[in-house]
Design a protein around this motif. Structure first.
Motif, PDB file in Angstrom:
ATOM      1  N   SER A  99       0.849  -1.194   0.000  1.00 35.34           N
ATOM      2  CA  SER A  99       0.000   0.000   0.000  1.00 35.34           C
ATOM      3  C   SER A  99       0.885   1.244   0.000  1.00 35.34           C
ATOM      4  O   SER A  99       2.024   1.214   0.459  1.00 35.34           O
ATOM      5  N   SER A 140      -3.828  -3.433  -2.446  1.00 31.01           N
ATOM      6  CA  SER A 140      -3.560  -2.010  -2.678  1.00 31.01           C
ATOM      7  C   SER A 140      -4.251  -1.574  -3.957  1.00 31.01           C
ATOM      8  O   SER A 140      -4.325  -2.328  -4.923  1.00 31.01           O
ATOM      9  N   THR A 141      -4.757  -0.335  -3.958  1.00 34.84           N
ATOM     10  CA  THR A 141      -5.396   0.200  -5.160  1.00 34.84           C
ATOM     11  C   THR A 141      -4.626   1.395  -5.688  1.00 34.84           C
ATOM     12  O   THR A 141      -5.123   2.144  -6.513  1.00 34.84           O
ATOM     13  N   ASP A 166     -12.454  -3.469   2.754  1.00 36.05           N
ATOM     14  CA  ASP A 166     -12.169  -2.638   1.592  1.00 36.05           C
ATOM     15  C   ASP A 166     -11.836  -3.564   0.436  1.00 36.05           C
ATOM     16  O   ASP A 166     -10.723  -4.070   0.335  1.00 36.05           O
ATOM     17  N   ASN A 171     -16.813  -1.732   1.802  1.00 37.51           N
ATOM     18  CA  ASN A 171     -16.292  -0.491   1.235  1.00 37.51           C
ATOM     19  C   ASN A 171     -15.729  -0.834  -0.140  1.00 37.51           C
ATOM     20  O   ASN A 171     -14.676  -1.447  -0.259  1.00 37.51           O
ATOM     21  N   ASP A 198     -18.896   8.413  -1.465  1.00 39.22           N
ATOM     22  CA  ASP A 198     -17.515   8.857  -1.285  1.00 39.22           C
ATOM     23  C   ASP A 198     -16.984   9.375  -2.626  1.00 39.22           C
ATOM     24  O   ASP A 198     -17.060   8.646  -3.631  1.00 39.22           O
ATOM     25  N   LYS A 249      -2.847  11.434   0.754  1.00 39.79           N
ATOM     26  CA  LYS A 249      -2.865  11.191  -0.692  1.00 39.79           C
ATOM     27  C   LYS A 249      -1.942  12.136  -1.446  1.00 39.79           C
ATOM     28  O   LYS A 249      -1.580  13.202  -0.950  1.00 39.79           O
ATOM     29  N   ARG A 280     -11.770   8.865   6.432  1.00 36.79           N
ATOM     30  CA  ARG A 280     -10.903   7.680   6.406  1.00 36.79           C
ATOM     31  C   ARG A 280      -9.487   8.155   6.704  1.00 36.79           C
ATOM     32  O   ARG A 280      -8.939   8.967   5.967  1.00 36.79           O
ATOM     33  N   HIS A 306      -5.345   7.424   8.241  1.00 35.16           N
ATOM     34  CA  HIS A 306      -4.246   6.553   8.681  1.00 35.16           C
ATOM     35  C   HIS A 306      -3.833   6.915  10.110  1.00 35.16           C
ATOM     36  O   HIS A 306      -3.536   6.038  10.911  1.00 35.16           O
TER      37      HIS A 306
HETATM   38  N1  HH2 Z   1      -8.788   5.250  -0.649  1.00 34.35           N
HETATM   39  C1  HH2 Z   1      -7.967   4.169  -0.680  1.00 34.35           C
HETATM   40  C2  HH2 Z   1      -8.498   2.892  -0.446  1.00 34.35           C
HETATM   41  N2  HH2 Z   1      -9.816   2.719  -0.160  1.00 34.35           N
HETATM   42  N3  HH2 Z   1     -11.970   3.614   0.206  1.00 34.35           N
HETATM   43  C3  HH2 Z   1     -12.782   4.678   0.255  1.00 34.35           C
HETATM   44  N4  HH2 Z   1     -14.097   4.517   0.552  1.00 34.35           N
HETATM   45  N5  HH2 Z   1     -12.338   5.957   0.009  1.00 34.35           N
HETATM   46  C4  HH2 Z   1     -11.024   6.191  -0.306  1.00 34.35           C
HETATM   47  O1  HH2 Z   1     -10.664   7.371  -0.542  1.00 34.35           O
HETATM   48  C5  HH2 Z   1     -10.112   5.089  -0.363  1.00 34.35           C
HETATM   49  C6  HH2 Z   1     -10.633   3.790  -0.102  1.00 34.35           C
HETATM   50  C7  HH2 Z   1      -6.502   4.336  -0.966  1.00 34.35           C
HETATM   51  O2  HH2 Z   1      -5.766   4.531   0.194  1.00 34.35           O
HETATM   52  P1  HH2 Z   1      -4.968   3.395   1.009  1.00 34.35           P
HETATM   53  O3  HH2 Z   1      -5.902   2.315   1.460  1.00 34.35           O
HETATM   54  O4  HH2 Z   1      -4.199   4.032   2.077  1.00 34.35           O
HETATM   55  O5  HH2 Z   1      -3.890   2.843  -0.014  1.00 34.35           O
HETATM   56  P2  HH2 Z   1      -3.786   1.554  -0.924  1.00 34.35           P
HETATM   57  O6  HH2 Z   1      -4.908   1.569  -1.912  1.00 34.35           O
HETATM   58  O7  HH2 Z   1      -2.425   1.706  -1.606  1.00 34.35           O
HETATM   59  O8  HH2 Z   1      -3.844   0.343  -0.037  1.00 34.35           O
END
Ligand code: HH2
Length: 263
Positions: free
Chosen positions: A10, A44-45, A78, A97, A167, A203, A242, A244
């Motif tokens: 991530s 990770s997204t 997520d 989510n 969102d 971000k 949301r 960290h």
């Molecule tokens: N952002 C991320 C992941 N999930 N879900 C919602 N509802 N809204 C967001 O803005 C959102 C999300 C990206 O952040 P992160 O989880 O820290 O990183 P990664 O995708 O690299 O795991």
């Protein structure tokens, strides 16, 4: 909502909570610091991230979700994958989510059947390519129209209105200007009547806005920018953030609320 990524890659906490025991401890700490929800993700997204196979994603998140749920913490999963959502709901998750905004019909029916909460996020394109050339005529109106349409689809499929969160998907197929406009006009989403969730924590647009002579700030230096966005989003009517850094977020929004509510 505390962010708990059980991933090696991530963008800001990759590898930190990859072991289940470390992830569970981090989740409990976030709850103690004031998170109402713990958002557990196994893929990770970030732009260009690798797609994780279903079985591996379930392996990463299931034991963490089960342990946190048994300790009566509210857990969301997520994920974009219906099979992962179903497995997570089976071990105690109370929210799905979905960064792809419930585009998959199976996701809709699973959520309706489970009676869980759902977070519907806007994303232009797919994570692999979404940052190549994001384009909108009117980003605020287009994001709102998409979210309202998906929320209505969810309601038609049997998801209760009170269980829906929308969102804007900060950073998902959006350039810096798009992100800033969505935050500036967050009231447009709040006025739809659906509860609004905002994920801006650490971000890259924050790193770019606060660029130093050495270039954009790295994720580790985006705390102050993140807190500024949290406070403004809350003031605009966001119902969940949301985050960290849960403790810092909680203090920032509680302080802002104390000032705003003074009589
Ligand atoms: N952002 C991320 C992941 N999930 N879900 C919602 N509802 N809204 C967001 O803005 C959102 C999300 C990206 O952040 P992160 O989880 O820290 O990183 P990664 O995708 O690299 O795991």
């Amino acid at each position: 909502m505390g962010v708990l990524n059980v991933t090696p890659d991530s963008f800001s906490d990759g590898g930190l909570h990859y072991e289940a025991a470390a992830a569970i401890e981090a989740g409990l700490r976030m709850a103690a610091e004031g998170a109402d929800w713990i958002d557990v993700g196994g893929e990770s997204t970030r732009p260009g991230a690798e797609v994780v196979p279903i079985e591996e994603e379930i392996r990463r998140v299931a034991s963490v979700i089960e342990a946190l749920s048994l300790k009566e913490r509210n857990v969301s999963v997520d994920t974009r994958k219906p099979q992962v959502a179903e497995a997570a709901l089976g071990v105690g998750a109370k929210m799905v989510n979905d960064i792809s905004g419930l585009r998959d019909p199976d996701m809709l029916s699973i959520c309706a059947r489970a009676g869980c909460q759902v977070a519907i996020m806007h994303m232009q394109g797919e994570p692999e390519t979404m940052q190549l050339n994001p384009h909108y005529e009117d980003v605020v109106a287009e994001v709102r129209d998409y979210l309202v349409a998906q929320a209505r689809r969810a309601e038609a499929a049997g998801v209760a209105r009170d269980n829906i969160w929308i969102d804007p998907g900060i950073g998902f197929g959006k350039n810096v200007g798009h992100n800033l406009l969505l935050l500036r006009h967050l009231n447009v989403l709040v006025e739809t009547g659906y509860r609004v969730l905002v994920g801006a924590s650490r971000k890259s647009f924050i790193g770019r806005v606060l660029s130093a002579s050495s270039g954009p700030l790295p994720a580790s230096e985006r705390t102050e920018g993140t807190l500024a966005v949290h406070v403004l989003a809350q003031q605009a009517g966001a119902a969940m953030l949301r985050a960290h850094d849960v403790l810092a977020a909680r203090r920032a929004i509680d302080m802002a609320a104390a000032v705003l509510e003074a009589e």
